[in-house]
Scaffold this motif. Structure first.
Motif, PDB file in Angstrom:
ATOM      1  N   VAL A  18       0.432  -1.704   0.128  1.00 44.69           N
ATOM      2  CA  VAL A  18      -0.235  -0.202  -0.429  1.00 44.69           C
ATOM      3  C   VAL A  18       1.227   1.385  -0.085  1.00 44.69           C
ATOM      4  CG1 VAL A  18      -1.628   1.280   1.564  1.00 44.69           C
ATOM      5  CG2 VAL A  18      -2.009  -1.018   1.390  1.00 44.69           C
ATOM      6  N   SER A  19       0.521   2.019  -0.821  1.00 41.74           N
ATOM      7  CA  SER A  19       1.327   3.157  -0.809  1.00 41.74           C
ATOM      8  C   SER A  19       1.159   4.551   0.306  1.00 41.74           C
ATOM      9  CB  SER A  19       1.346   4.141  -2.395  1.00 41.74           C
ATOM     10  OG  SER A  19      -0.563   4.993  -2.140  1.00 41.74           O
ATOM     11  N   MET A  20       2.386   5.128   0.039  1.00 41.62           N
ATOM     12  CA  MET A  20       2.100   5.922   1.813  1.00 41.62           C
ATOM     13  C   MET A  20       0.923   7.062   0.832  1.00 41.62           C
ATOM     14  SD  MET A  20       5.153   9.310   2.880  1.00 41.62           S
ATOM     15  CE  MET A  20       6.310   7.726   3.574  1.00 41.62           C
ATOM     16  N   GLU A  21       0.832   7.084  -0.333  1.00 43.56           N
ATOM     17  CA  GLU A  21      -0.429   8.395  -0.027  1.00 43.56           C
ATOM     18  C   GLU A  21      -1.427   7.510  -0.501  1.00 43.56           C
ATOM     19  OE1 GLU A  21       2.379   7.650  -2.695  1.00 43.56           O
ATOM     20  OE2 GLU A  21       3.344   9.303  -2.293  1.00 43.56           O
ATOM     21  N   GLU A  22      -1.677   5.973  -0.361  1.00 45.45           N
ATOM     22  CA  GLU A  22      -2.721   5.565   0.046  1.00 45.45           C
ATOM     23  C   GLU A  22      -3.229   5.463   1.274  1.00 45.45           C
ATOM     24  OE1 GLU A  22      -3.669   2.255  -3.132  1.00 45.45           O
ATOM     25  OE2 GLU A  22      -1.520   2.233  -2.281  1.00 45.45           O
TER      26      GLU A  22
ATOM     27  N   GLU B  48      -0.375  11.873   9.073  1.00 41.15           N
ATOM     28  CA  GLU B  48       0.854  13.043   7.930  1.00 41.15           C
ATOM     29  C   GLU B  48       1.768  12.350   7.692  1.00 41.15           C
ATOM     30  OE1 GLU B  48       1.424  15.405  11.089  1.00 41.15           O
ATOM     31  OE2 GLU B  48      -0.285  16.546  11.206  1.00 41.15           O
ATOM     32  N   ARG B  49       2.473  12.499   6.366  1.00 40.57           N
ATOM     33  CA  ARG B  49       3.265  11.737   5.957  1.00 40.57           C
ATOM     34  C   ARG B  49       4.432  12.046   6.856  1.00 40.57           C
ATOM     35  NH1 ARG B  49       8.104  13.180   3.994  1.00 40.57           N
ATOM     36  NH2 ARG B  49       9.312  11.996   1.667  1.00 40.57           N
ATOM     37  N   GLU B  50       4.678  12.517   8.330  1.00 39.53           N
ATOM     38  CA  GLU B  50       5.880  12.299   9.085  1.00 39.53           C
ATOM     39  C   GLU B  50       5.740  10.800   9.586  1.00 39.53           C
ATOM     40  OE1 GLU B  50       4.333  15.217   8.140  1.00 39.53           O
ATOM     41  OE2 GLU B  50       6.403  16.337   6.887  1.00 39.53           O
ATOM     42  N   ASP B  51       4.415  11.255  10.287  1.00 39.21           N
ATOM     43  CA  ASP B  51       3.491   9.337  11.099  1.00 39.21           C
ATOM     44  C   ASP B  51       4.141   8.631  10.321  1.00 39.21           C
ATOM     45  OD1 ASP B  51       2.492  11.861  12.839  1.00 39.21           O
ATOM     46  OD2 ASP B  51       0.850  11.745  11.251  1.00 39.21           O
ATOM     47  N   ILE B  52       4.050   8.328   8.337  1.00 41.26           N
ATOM     48  CA  ILE B  52       4.737   6.564   8.282  1.00 41.26           C
ATOM     49  C   ILE B  52       5.978   7.020   8.527  1.00 41.26           C
ATOM     50  CG2 ILE B  52       4.781   5.953   5.937  1.00 41.26           C
ATOM     51  CD1 ILE B  52       1.734   6.964   6.021  1.00 41.26           C
ATOM     52  N   LEU B  53       6.548   8.104   8.701  1.00 41.04           N
ATOM     53  CA  LEU B  53       8.155   8.542   8.562  1.00 41.04           C
ATOM     54  C   LEU B  53       9.118   7.760  10.040  1.00 41.04           C
ATOM     55  CD1 LEU B  53       9.291  10.918   6.021  1.00 41.04           C
ATOM     56  CD2 LEU B  53       9.146   8.925   5.334  1.00 41.04           C
TER      57      LEU B  53
END
Length: 75
Positions: free
Chosen positions: A40-44, A53-58
């Motif tokens: 599953v992509s980060m965007e999905e 937020e993007r930083e949460d995934i990082l």
């Protein structure tokens, strides 16, 4: 590693069985890692979980990297 990102990971004994979560939400680090591992992509993920937020995934990736960096002593 970016220590500020790791501040996004929270652990509360009464929430999600004490598992690491994102910013006191009920979104577990392990769930994000599993989704990423399944392709599953980060965007999905960000679309499906608008509070993330993007930083949460990082932060989840950095947290996992730290946890996997275990020094083992040979006997």
């Amino acid at each position: 590693m970016n220590a500020a990102l790791l501040d996004r990971i929270t652990i509360e004994s009464g929430k999600c069985g004490g598992k690491p979560c994102i910013r006191n939400m009920r979104i577990r680090v392990s769930d994000l890692l599993e989704m990423l591992g399944e392709g599953v992509s980060m965007e999905e993920i960000l679309t499906d979980f608008p509070d993330l937020e993007r930083e949460d995934i990082l932060a989840s990736l950095q947290f996992a990297a730290r946890r996997s960096d275990i020094v083992r002593l040979a006997a």
